[in-house]
Each structure stands twice: as structure tokens, then as C-alpha cells.
Design a protein around this motif. Structure first.
Motif, mmCIF file in Angstrom:
data_model
loop_
_atom_site.group_PDB
_atom_site.id
_atom_site.type_symbol
_atom_site.label_atom_id
_atom_site.label_comp_id
_atom_site.label_asym_id
_atom_site.label_seq_id
_atom_site.Cartn_x
_atom_site.Cartn_y
_atom_site.Cartn_z
ATOM 1 N N LEU A 196 70.884 30.410 24.916
ATOM 2 C CA LEU A 196 69.589 29.450 24.783
ATOM 3 C C LEU A 196 68.550 29.096 25.848
ATOM 4 O O LEU A 196 67.440 28.773 25.769
ATOM 5 C CB LEU A 196 70.058 28.172 24.039
ATOM 6 C CG LEU A 196 70.646 28.263 22.562
ATOM 7 C CD1 LEU A 196 71.638 26.891 22.091
ATOM 8 C CD2 LEU A 196 69.527 28.279 21.602
ATOM 9 N N ALA A 197 69.076 29.252 27.044
ATOM 10 C CA ALA A 197 68.511 28.994 28.269
ATOM 11 C C ALA A 197 67.453 29.849 28.289
ATOM 12 O O ALA A 197 66.371 29.713 28.885
ATOM 13 C CB ALA A 197 69.459 28.745 29.355
ATOM 14 N N LEU B 134 66.049 32.485 18.564
ATOM 15 C CA LEU B 134 66.557 31.083 18.513
ATOM 16 C C LEU B 134 67.593 31.020 17.045
ATOM 17 O O LEU B 134 68.679 30.596 17.092
ATOM 18 C CB LEU B 134 65.616 29.807 18.022
ATOM 19 C CG LEU B 134 66.125 28.651 17.660
ATOM 20 C CD1 LEU B 134 67.035 27.978 18.829
ATOM 21 C CD2 LEU B 134 65.079 28.016 17.307
ATOM 22 N N MET B 135 67.194 31.757 16.092
ATOM 23 C CA MET B 135 67.953 31.621 14.694
ATOM 24 C C MET B 135 69.426 32.375 14.940
ATOM 25 O O MET B 135 70.304 32.068 14.328
ATOM 26 C CB MET B 135 67.036 32.480 13.529
ATOM 27 C CG MET B 135 65.994 31.517 13.140
ATOM 28 S SD MET B 135 66.369 29.809 12.546
ATOM 29 C CE MET B 135 65.048 28.856 13.454
ATOM 30 N N LEU B 136 69.090 33.669 15.523
ATOM 31 C CA LEU B 136 70.327 34.246 15.920
ATOM 32 C C LEU B 136 71.344 33.591 16.720
ATOM 33 O O LEU B 136 72.562 33.523 16.614
ATOM 34 C CB LEU B 136 69.998 35.685 16.630
ATOM 35 C CG LEU B 136 69.256 36.720 15.557
ATOM 36 C CD1 LEU B 136 68.895 37.899 16.503
ATOM 37 C CD2 LEU B 136 70.297 37.097 14.530
ATOM 38 N N ALA B 137 70.823 32.909 17.826
ATOM 39 C CA ALA B 137 71.763 32.106 18.567
ATOM 40 C C ALA B 137 72.277 30.811 17.838
ATOM 41 O O ALA B 137 73.631 30.600 18.213
ATOM 42 C CB ALA B 137 70.820 31.467 19.715
ATOM 43 N N LEU C 40 70.401 23.735 22.837
ATOM 44 C CA LEU C 40 70.694 23.825 24.223
ATOM 45 C C LEU C 40 71.887 22.585 24.467
ATOM 46 O O LEU C 40 72.987 22.849 24.987
ATOM 47 C CB LEU C 40 69.657 23.944 24.978
ATOM 48 C CG LEU C 40 70.148 24.184 26.627
ATOM 49 C CD1 LEU C 40 70.427 25.785 26.621
ATOM 50 C CD2 LEU C 40 68.699 23.842 27.499
ATOM 51 N N GLN C 41 71.167 21.324 24.153
ATOM 52 C CA GLN C 41 72.073 20.243 24.627
ATOM 53 C C GLN C 41 73.385 20.188 23.735
ATOM 54 O O GLN C 41 74.526 19.956 24.314
ATOM 55 C CB GLN C 41 71.415 18.996 24.171
ATOM 56 C CG GLN C 41 71.890 17.743 24.843
ATOM 57 C CD GLN C 41 71.118 16.460 24.830
ATOM 58 O OE1 GLN C 41 69.950 16.390 24.260
ATOM 59 N NE2 GLN C 41 71.688 15.412 24.993
ATOM 60 N N ASN D 233 66.096 8.753 21.780
ATOM 61 C CA ASN D 233 66.620 9.115 22.983
ATOM 62 C C ASN D 233 67.996 9.795 22.940
ATOM 63 O O ASN D 233 68.656 10.168 23.904
ATOM 64 C CB ASN D 233 66.808 7.817 23.895
ATOM 65 C CG ASN D 233 65.486 7.268 24.045
ATOM 66 O OD1 ASN D 233 64.392 8.108 24.347
ATOM 67 N ND2 ASN D 233 65.360 5.909 24.026
ATOM 68 N N TRP D 234 68.553 9.897 21.699
ATOM 69 C CA TRP D 234 70.016 10.571 21.523
ATOM 70 C C TRP D 234 69.587 12.293 22.158
ATOM 71 O O TRP D 234 70.845 12.582 22.982
ATOM 72 C CB TRP D 234 70.461 10.781 20.126
ATOM 73 C CG TRP D 234 71.627 11.624 20.174
ATOM 74 C CD1 TRP D 234 71.820 12.905 19.433
ATOM 75 C CD2 TRP D 234 72.920 11.164 20.303
ATOM 76 N NE1 TRP D 234 73.009 13.171 19.607
ATOM 77 C CE2 TRP D 234 73.819 12.158 19.966
ATOM 78 C CE3 TRP D 234 73.488 9.944 20.852
ATOM 79 C CZ2 TRP D 234 75.444 12.036 20.233
ATOM 80 C CZ3 TRP D 234 74.834 9.813 21.206
ATOM 81 C CH2 TRP D 234 75.848 10.922 20.797
ATOM 82 N N PHE D 235 68.807 13.096 22.112
ATOM 83 C CA PHE D 235 68.549 14.334 22.440
ATOM 84 C C PHE D 235 67.547 13.953 23.828
ATOM 85 O O PHE D 235 66.715 13.082 23.635
ATOM 86 C CB PHE D 235 68.173 15.410 21.270
ATOM 87 C CG PHE D 235 69.064 15.801 20.492
ATOM 88 C CD1 PHE D 235 70.090 16.537 20.931
ATOM 89 C CD2 PHE D 235 69.009 15.059 19.251
ATOM 90 C CE1 PHE D 235 71.125 16.832 20.066
ATOM 91 C CE2 PHE D 235 70.030 15.629 18.234
ATOM 92 C CZ PHE D 235 71.091 16.331 18.713
#
Length: 167
Positions: free
Chosen positions: A116-117, A129-132, A32-33, A14-16
């Protein structure tokens, strides 16, 4: 070298807040988190260090006025006054530089958060995603360490804000 308590967060499912199975969707949600927390903690660090800059600013001003002999009690040698002014100026400069670095880190991680959003909304594109993630890593690695206890003082407020958005 980590303690079992420190490792427990990595074991806690539940951490993420994501419940996605391992893969691009889960990695995007986890990033994102992380970006959300990093950006907010950098902003809080910037605020904390900015406020702490007031004390050396006052000391620097007092030392500068003493060096110009505008304050009473100018019986000390001029060299001591000049040294005090320079030393307090360097401390103030360090704090102001650190405040600016926190601002840059917050801005960069906020940009990654927004990306990411958008990646999440666009269907979890792996290349994006990899670039972000590379940009997130660069932002976090170039930033100074978070201010002392900034996480503890902001945890409840940020958890509430995160849960309002994604809970």
C-alpha cells in the motif's frame, strides 16, 4: 447491534488520518492505516501469547516428569499422570499454534502495508489497490482474534509511531 459509542468512530472524521476526498486515494490511505495497526497488533498479540505459553510449558514438563516417576510423590495412578501430561501438552500446543498464527498474520499484513505504501508512492493505482485489499482481507480473516486488551496496552505507542510516520 452496536452502541452509539461504538458507531461514533465511523462518524468521527478524524478517526483516519487522511483528509482526501472519497475515492482511490482516500481508500488507499485508510487501508494503509488499517494495515499498519493490524500488523502491529498481531505482533503484540504474538508476543503476549508467546509469553503465556511459558506457564503451560512448565506444567507440561512437570507432568511429563511425574508420568516418568522422576519426581517424588509418585503414588498417583499412572493413568492420571498420563492424562495430565496429554492435557497440558494440548494446551501448550494450542498456545504455540496461536502464536505462530499471529506471526503469519503479522507478516502478511506487513506485506500488504508495504504494498500500500508503494501504491501510494506510485500514484494510487486502483487495480493494485483492489488486489492489496483482497490480500489484506485474506490475512485478517484467517488470523485469530487479537489477544485480550492488546489494543488498549499498545494504543498510545502505536498512535505515536503512526503520527511520526504520517501525522
Amino acid at each position: 447491534g452496536a452502541t452509539p459509542e461504538e458507531l461514533a468512530i465511523w462518524i468521527d472524521p478524524n478517526w483516519f488520518t487522511t483528509s482526501e476526498p472519497p475515492g482511490v486515494r482516500r481508500a488507499t490511505d485508510m487501508a494503509l492505516q488499517n494495515a499498519f495497526w493490524s500488523a502491529n497488533l498481531f505482533r503484540a498479540s504474538q508476543s503476549d501469547v508467546g509469553w503465556w505459553s511459558v506457564v503451560p510449558a512448565v506444567i507440561t514438563l512437570a507432568c511429563f516428569l511425574m508420568a516418568l516417576s522422576l519426581l517424588p510423590g509418585s503414588t498417583h495412578p499412572q493413568q492420571v499422570k498420563i492424562f495430565s501430561t496429554i492435557a497440558s501438552s494440548l494446551i501448550l500446543l494450542e498456545l504455540l499454534t496461536r502464536t505462530a498464527q499471529y506471526g503469519v498474520a503479522a507478516r502478511e499484513t506487513e506485506e500488504v502495508y508495504e504494498r500500500l505504501a508503494r501504491i501510494r508512492e506510485a500514484g494510487y493505482l486502483k487495480d493494485d489497490l483492489m488486489l492489496a485489499l483482497m490480500d489484506y482481507n485474506a490475512a485478517v480473516e484467517s488470523a485469530p482474534m487479537m489477544a485480550r486488551d492488546v489494543y488498549g496496552r499498545n494504543r498510545d505507542r502505536l498512535e505515536k509511531l503512526w503520527n511520526q510516520r504520517y501525522g
